[in-house]
Design an enzyme around this catalytic site. Structure first.
Site, PDB file in Angstrom:
ATOM      1  N   LYS A 187       0.822  -1.218   0.000  1.00 36.18           N
ATOM      2  CA  LYS A 187       0.000   0.000   0.000  1.00 36.18           C
ATOM      3  C   LYS A 187       0.854   1.266   0.000  1.00 36.18           C
ATOM      4  O   LYS A 187       2.021   1.258   0.389  1.00 36.18           O
ATOM      5  CB  LYS A 187      -0.993  -0.040   1.153  1.00 36.18           C
ATOM      6  CG  LYS A 187      -2.140  -0.998   0.798  1.00 36.18           C
ATOM      7  CD  LYS A 187      -3.342  -0.903   1.678  1.00 36.18           C
ATOM      8  CE  LYS A 187      -4.425  -1.841   1.111  1.00 36.18           C
ATOM      9  NZ  LYS A 187      -5.504  -2.056   2.054  1.00 36.18           N
TER      10      LYS A 187
ATOM     11  N   ARG B 160      -4.064 -10.089   4.535  1.00 38.56           N
ATOM     12  CA  ARG B 160      -4.391 -10.030   3.090  1.00 38.56           C
ATOM     13  C   ARG B 160      -3.145  -9.548   2.359  1.00 38.56           C
ATOM     14  O   ARG B 160      -2.758  -8.395   2.503  1.00 38.56           O
ATOM     15  CB  ARG B 160      -5.570  -9.082   2.882  1.00 38.56           C
ATOM     16  CG  ARG B 160      -6.029  -8.957   1.430  1.00 38.56           C
ATOM     17  CD  ARG B 160      -7.152  -7.929   1.314  1.00 38.56           C
ATOM     18  NE  ARG B 160      -7.656  -7.837  -0.039  1.00 38.56           N
ATOM     19  CZ  ARG B 160      -7.098  -7.095  -0.993  1.00 38.56           C
ATOM     20  NH1 ARG B 160      -6.027  -6.381  -0.744  1.00 38.56           N
ATOM     21  NH2 ARG B 160      -7.624  -7.078  -2.199  1.00 38.56           N
TER      22      ARG B 160
END
Ligand code: HH2
Length: 262
Positions: free
Chosen positions: A205, A241
């Site tokens: 991210k 995840r």
């Protein structure tokens, strides 16, 4: 939880069969690498991503879910905010509905989740994907995200979702500055203490680039992704995840071995 993206560009050349095959091969490789769960999505939620129609989402997702379900025992979660897509995905073999809007995108979402009887990931997001990174604000990000998740879990239960099917996710990067993301990772235990399994997604991210400006490209964020994943596991996260399953599994094994040697 290994991430399988069935993205539009994989459809632009090579035809649909090849795109489905590529996604299925990718999913099976993640299982070989140690994934216990596969998250399959067809709509990018990156800031400023274009929305995908229900028909497009179904066309991309359903053949992949059916094929993955036929070829591995690893449970599949479907990353969608649309109840109709969740319904079709569960009919095709998905066991979990991963909803970044915490069942709030449609007024049918909570009842659909209850009727499906599947697992449900309720994720926190401030705003909407298109604009969520413009100016996110919180007085106390950990308290506000925790309270939001507690309320969404209660709303799901009120709609008939079994408590045992609910998983919570702080939504790293969804309407959050670097400082907000770091406070949330540092304060994850507050959310874990609500008593639901925690799903955590920091893999590749953008916040990692805020700490290491050299990590401009998503593929260059493995070190930061692993650091965040280990911190989440230490705080009690149940599901990580991730894109890089083999590396995450190895990092977790080393962390566990060190813990066992104490
Ligand atoms: N992050 C993304 C998508 N879905 N679902 C949950 N539960 N938690 C997350 O953190 C989460 C999620 C990010 O999506 P996107 O930017 O489209 O990229 P990718 O799917 O490759 O991570």
């Amino acid at each position: 939880m290994g991430i399988v993206n069935v993205t539009p560009d994989s459809f632009s050349d090579g035809g649909r069969f090849l795109a489905v095959e590529a996604a299925v091969e990718h999913a099976l490789r993640l299982v070989d690498e140690g994934a216990d769960l596969l998250d399959i999505g067809a709509e990018s939620t990156r800031p400023r991503a274009e929305p995908v129609s229900e028909a497009q989402e179904l066309e991309r997702l359903i053949p992949v879910i059916e094929a993955v379900h036929a070829r591995t025992e690893a449970p599949v979660s479907v990353d969608t905010l649309k109840p109709a897509v969740a319904r079709a995905a569960v009919a095709a073999g998905a066991a979990v509905w991963n909803d970044i809007t915490a069942l709030s995108w449609s007024e049918d979402s909570p009842a659909t989740a209850a009727a499906l009887g599947c697992g449900v990931v309720l994720m926190h997001m401030q705003g909407e994907p298109a604009t969520m990174q413009d100016n996110p604000r919180y007085d106390d990000v950990v308290a506000e995200v925790t309270e939001f998740l507690r309320r969404r879990a209660e709303a799901a239960i009120a709609a008939g979702v079994a408590r045992s099917e609910i998983w919570l996710d702080p939504g790293i990067g969804f309407g959050k500055t670097l400082a907000h993301n770091l406070s949330l990772i540092a304060g994850l235990k507050t959310i874990v203490d609500l008593g639901y399994p925690l799903v955590f997604g920091a893999s590749r991210k953008g916040f990692i680039r805020g700490i290491d400006p050299g990590a401009e490209r998503a593929e260059h964020r493995l070190g930061g992704s692993l650091a965040a994943a280990l911190a989440a596991a230490r705080a009690g996260a149940s599901v990580l995840r991730v894109h890089d399953v083999a590396q995450t599994v190895q990092a977790l094994k080393v962390q566990q071995a060190i813990g066992a040697a104490r």
